[in-house]
Design a protein around this motif. Structure first.
Motif, PDB file in Angstrom:
ATOM      1  N   LEU A 188       0.829  -1.204   0.000  1.00  0.00           N
ATOM      2  CA  LEU A 188       0.000   0.000   0.000  1.00  0.00           C
ATOM      3  C   LEU A 188       0.857   1.245   0.000  1.00  0.00           C
ATOM      4  O   LEU A 188       0.534   2.244  -0.657  1.00  0.00           O
ATOM      5  N   SER A 189       1.994   1.210   0.715  1.00  0.00           N
ATOM      6  CA  SER A 189       2.845   2.393   0.823  1.00  0.00           C
ATOM      7  C   SER A 189       3.372   2.838  -0.535  1.00  0.00           C
ATOM      8  O   SER A 189       3.665   4.018  -0.734  1.00  0.00           O
ATOM      9  N   SER A 190       3.484   1.915  -1.488  1.00  0.00           N
ATOM     10  CA  SER A 190       3.959   2.283  -2.819  1.00  0.00           C
ATOM     11  C   SER A 190       2.922   3.072  -3.600  1.00  0.00           C
ATOM     12  O   SER A 190       3.242   3.671  -4.627  1.00  0.00           O
ATOM     13  N   ALA A 191       1.659   3.023  -3.130  1.00  0.00           N
ATOM     14  CA  ALA A 191       0.598   3.761  -3.804  1.00  0.00           C
ATOM     15  C   ALA A 191       0.404   5.153  -3.228  1.00  0.00           C
ATOM     16  O   ALA A 191      -0.502   5.879  -3.612  1.00  0.00           O
ATOM     17  N   THR A 192       1.279   5.558  -2.314  1.00  0.00           N
ATOM     18  CA  THR A 192       1.135   6.847  -1.649  1.00  0.00           C
ATOM     19  C   THR A 192       1.615   7.973  -2.540  1.00  0.00           C
ATOM     20  O   THR A 192       2.675   7.881  -3.146  1.00  0.00           O
ATOM     21  N   LYS A 193       0.830   9.034  -2.615  1.00  0.00           N
ATOM     22  CA  LYS A 193       1.282  10.238  -3.308  1.00  0.00           C
ATOM     23  C   LYS A 193       2.386  10.906  -2.497  1.00  0.00           C
ATOM     24  O   LYS A 193       2.466  10.763  -1.282  1.00  0.00           O
ATOM     25  N   SER A 194       3.215  11.646  -3.158  1.00  0.00           N
ATOM     26  CA  SER A 194       4.427  12.169  -2.526  1.00  0.00           C
ATOM     27  C   SER A 194       4.159  13.106  -1.355  1.00  0.00           C
ATOM     28  O   SER A 194       4.988  13.272  -0.477  1.00  0.00           O
ATOM     29  N   ASN A 195       2.960  13.721  -1.330  1.00  0.00           N
ATOM     30  CA  ASN A 195       2.690  14.700  -0.270  1.00  0.00           C
ATOM     31  C   ASN A 195       2.013  14.091   0.944  1.00  0.00           C
ATOM     32  O   ASN A 195       1.554  14.803   1.814  1.00  0.00           O
ATOM     33  N   VAL A 196       1.925  12.779   1.023  1.00  0.00           N
ATOM     34  CA  VAL A 196       1.272  12.117   2.148  1.00  0.00           C
ATOM     35  C   VAL A 196       2.308  11.763   3.203  1.00  0.00           C
ATOM     36  O   VAL A 196       3.317  11.135   2.904  1.00  0.00           O
ATOM     37  N   SER A 197       2.057  12.167   4.434  1.00  0.00           N
ATOM     38  CA  SER A 197       2.980  11.869   5.524  1.00  0.00           C
ATOM     39  C   SER A 197       2.916  10.387   5.869  1.00  0.00           C
ATOM     40  O   SER A 197       1.846   9.785   5.845  1.00  0.00           O
ATOM     41  N   PRO A 198       4.052   9.755   6.202  1.00  0.00           N
ATOM     42  CA  PRO A 198       4.030   8.345   6.606  1.00  0.00           C
ATOM     43  C   PRO A 198       3.278   8.178   7.918  1.00  0.00           C
ATOM     44  O   PRO A 198       3.333   9.038   8.797  1.00  0.00           O
ATOM     45  N   LEU A 199       2.595   7.041   8.044  1.00  0.00           N
ATOM     46  CA  LEU A 199       1.813   6.762   9.243  1.00  0.00           C
ATOM     47  C   LEU A 199       2.232   5.430   9.831  1.00  0.00           C
ATOM     48  O   LEU A 199       2.672   4.530   9.123  1.00  0.00           O
ATOM     49  N   SER A 200       2.084   5.293  11.148  1.00  0.00           N
ATOM     50  CA  SER A 200       2.230   3.990  11.771  1.00  0.00           C
ATOM     51  C   SER A 200       1.020   3.142  11.406  1.00  0.00           C
ATOM     52  O   SER A 200       0.028   3.635  10.854  1.00  0.00           O
ATOM     53  N   VAL A 201       1.084   1.852  11.720  1.00  0.00           N
ATOM     54  CA  VAL A 201      -0.049   0.973  11.461  1.00  0.00           C
ATOM     55  C   VAL A 201      -1.287   1.472  12.192  1.00  0.00           C
ATOM     56  O   VAL A 201      -2.379   1.580  11.610  1.00  0.00           O
ATOM     57  N   ALA A 202      -1.142   1.813  13.478  1.00  0.00           N
ATOM     58  CA  ALA A 202      -2.286   2.285  14.251  1.00  0.00           C
ATOM     59  C   ALA A 202      -2.787   3.631  13.727  1.00  0.00           C
ATOM     60  O   ALA A 202      -3.992   3.865  13.617  1.00  0.00           O
ATOM     61  N   GLY A 203      -1.851   4.530  13.390  1.00  0.00           N
ATOM     62  CA  GLY A 203      -2.258   5.828  12.874  1.00  0.00           C
ATOM     63  C   GLY A 203      -3.004   5.715  11.559  1.00  0.00           C
ATOM     64  O   GLY A 203      -4.014   6.390  11.338  1.00  0.00           O
ATOM     65  N   LEU A 204      -2.520   4.842  10.668  1.00  0.00           N
ATOM     66  CA  LEU A 204      -3.200   4.645   9.390  1.00  0.00           C
ATOM     67  C   LEU A 204      -4.596   4.080   9.608  1.00  0.00           C
ATOM     68  O   LEU A 204      -5.575   4.540   8.994  1.00  0.00           O
ATOM     69  N   TRP A 205      -4.713   3.068  10.486  1.00  0.00           N
ATOM     70  CA  TRP A 205      -6.013   2.447  10.697  1.00  0.00           C
ATOM     71  C   TRP A 205      -7.011   3.430  11.288  1.00  0.00           C
ATOM     72  O   TRP A 205      -8.170   3.476  10.856  1.00  0.00           O
ATOM     73  N   MET A 206      -6.598   4.222  12.237  1.00  0.00           N
ATOM     74  CA  MET A 206      -7.538   5.141  12.864  1.00  0.00           C
ATOM     75  C   MET A 206      -8.012   6.213  11.896  1.00  0.00           C
ATOM     76  O   MET A 206      -9.184   6.581  11.872  1.00  0.00           O
ATOM     77  N   ARG A 207      -7.121   6.713  11.052  1.00  0.00           N
ATOM     78  CA  ARG A 207      -7.542   7.668  10.028  1.00  0.00           C
ATOM     79  C   ARG A 207      -8.461   6.992   9.020  1.00  0.00           C
ATOM     80  O   ARG A 207      -9.406   7.599   8.523  1.00  0.00           O
ATOM     81  N   LEU A 208      -8.182   5.722   8.701  1.00  0.00           N
ATOM     82  CA  LEU A 208      -9.015   5.009   7.740  1.00  0.00           C
ATOM     83  C   LEU A 208     -10.417   4.780   8.288  1.00  0.00           C
ATOM     84  O   LEU A 208     -11.412   4.973   7.576  1.00  0.00           O
ATOM     85  N   VAL A 209     -10.540   4.364   9.548  1.00  0.00           N
ATOM     86  CA  VAL A 209     -11.860   4.176  10.159  1.00  0.00           C
ATOM     87  C   VAL A 209     -12.649   5.480  10.132  1.00  0.00           C
ATOM     88  O   VAL A 209     -13.834   5.513   9.792  1.00  0.00           O
ATOM     89  N   SER A 210     -11.992   6.569  10.497  1.00  0.00           N
ATOM     90  CA  SER A 210     -12.651   7.864  10.498  1.00  0.00           C
ATOM     91  C   SER A 210     -13.161   8.224   9.111  1.00  0.00           C
ATOM     92  O   SER A 210     -14.295   8.674   8.931  1.00  0.00           O
ATOM     93  N   ARG A 211     -12.332   7.990   8.078  1.00  0.00           N
ATOM     94  CA  ARG A 211     -12.715   8.332   6.709  1.00  0.00           C
ATOM     95  C   ARG A 211     -13.790   7.392   6.171  1.00  0.00           C
ATOM     96  O   ARG A 211     -14.694   7.825   5.450  1.00  0.00           O
TER      97      ARG A 211
END
Length: 293
Positions: A188-211
């Motif tokens: 998934l990280s290879s699909a990230t646009k250049s302006n996206v900040s890296p996230l931890s596993v927990a940080g990514l999941w929590m933002r994903l649930v919210s979205r």
């Protein structure tokens, strides 16, 4: 109070700041439980729900899984470092019928796209991204979705009900897949646009649930019965291309056609010389001509 789920930590965070300086935090619609190695995040979710501790849109994120499962009972290899999560869904349209899998896939693809990931849904329950391969532009699998619905016993004053959970796996640094697959594994990280900040596993999941919750409210719940379909088709991989759909024992049933989209029941619509037909099950891949010797 559940001895079946030791070492759980209920995790709450503050809302994301308007400046975007806190990418690790997000406001979530329901509790998120973090746990270590588990048989599977879906097993933990079921145990929590049986004790009245997992409301709708509540979720579980596991560090790793010892008995993760994919479609058709296949084992889902689950090393540390990836997302292994279970999300409780509401018991209502479009999650109560055959449209459930593509509807959830469309929601997740929409949410990841808003987060800056270029992700598409391969019907009915895979998440793909485009990548350059030796033979040219292609696709790789960065995640998968598994829906399970099981009855829950009554708990205290709560009557018996059904539990609908989406198991969601996303490949971050560690991607292992079975040999027989429609598309190769990817990150998934290879699909990230250049302006996206890296996230931890927990940080990514929590933002994903919210979205995901926001997309459900804005794109499905507010727009009517078949809004899920246009959302899913927006992110549908292989749309307008010639595909091969295989089904039945040993995948002996083979159907080739142009992928036109989805029907109101979540079925795949394929067009060939004989017309357009819908299919509710099968394994999908691009129909590529055989390589010349």
């Amino acid at each position: 109070t559940s001895t079946a789920c030791p070492y759980l930590e209920q995790f709450f965070t503050a809302p994301v700041s308007q400046t975007g300086n806190t990418p690790e935090t997000a406001s979530v619609p329901a509790p998120v439980y973090l746990c270590g190695s588990a048989t599977s995040s879906m097993d933990v979710a079921r145990a929590l729900a049986a004790h009245g501790q997992l409301p709708v849109w509540g979720s579980v994120l596991a560090l790793s899984q010892r008995s993760g499962r994919g479609q058709l009972g296949r084992n889902w290899v689950s090393p540390e470092g990836n997302v292994y999560a279970a999300l409780r869904l509401p018991q209502g349209h479009p999650f109560t019928g055959t449209a459930a899998a593509p509807a959830v896939g469309g929601l997740i693809a929409e949410a990841l796209t808003h987060m800056g990931f270029d992700v598409h849904m391969k019907w009915p329950n895979d998440l793909l991204r485009r990548e350059e391969q030796e033979e040219g532009p292609g696709w790789c699998k960065v995640g998968g979705i598994l829906l399970e619905e099981r009855p829950l016993p009554p708990h205290r004053e709560t009557p018996a009900e059904n539990l609908l959970v989406a198991g969601i796996g996303l490949n971050l640094p560690a991607a292992l897949m079975r040999a027989q697959r429609a598309v190769p594994a990817g990150l998934l990280s290879s699909a990230t646009k250049s302006n996206v900040s890296p996230l931890s596993v927990a940080g990514l999941w929590m933002r994903l649930v919210s979205r995901i919750f926001f997309c459900y409210v804005e794109e499905i719940d507010a727009k009517g019965k078949n809004a899920w379909r246009s959302l899913a088709e927006r992110h549908l991989a292989f749309l307008g291309q010639t595909v091969l759909l295989t089904d039945g024992p040993d995948e002996q049933e083979r159907h080739t056609g142009i992928l036109e989209g989805l029907d109101d029941f979540g079925g795949l619509r394929l067009r060939n010389r004989k017309g357009t037909n819908s299919f509710l099950s099968g394994s999908l891949r691009l129909d590529r001509p055989p390589m010349q010797p």
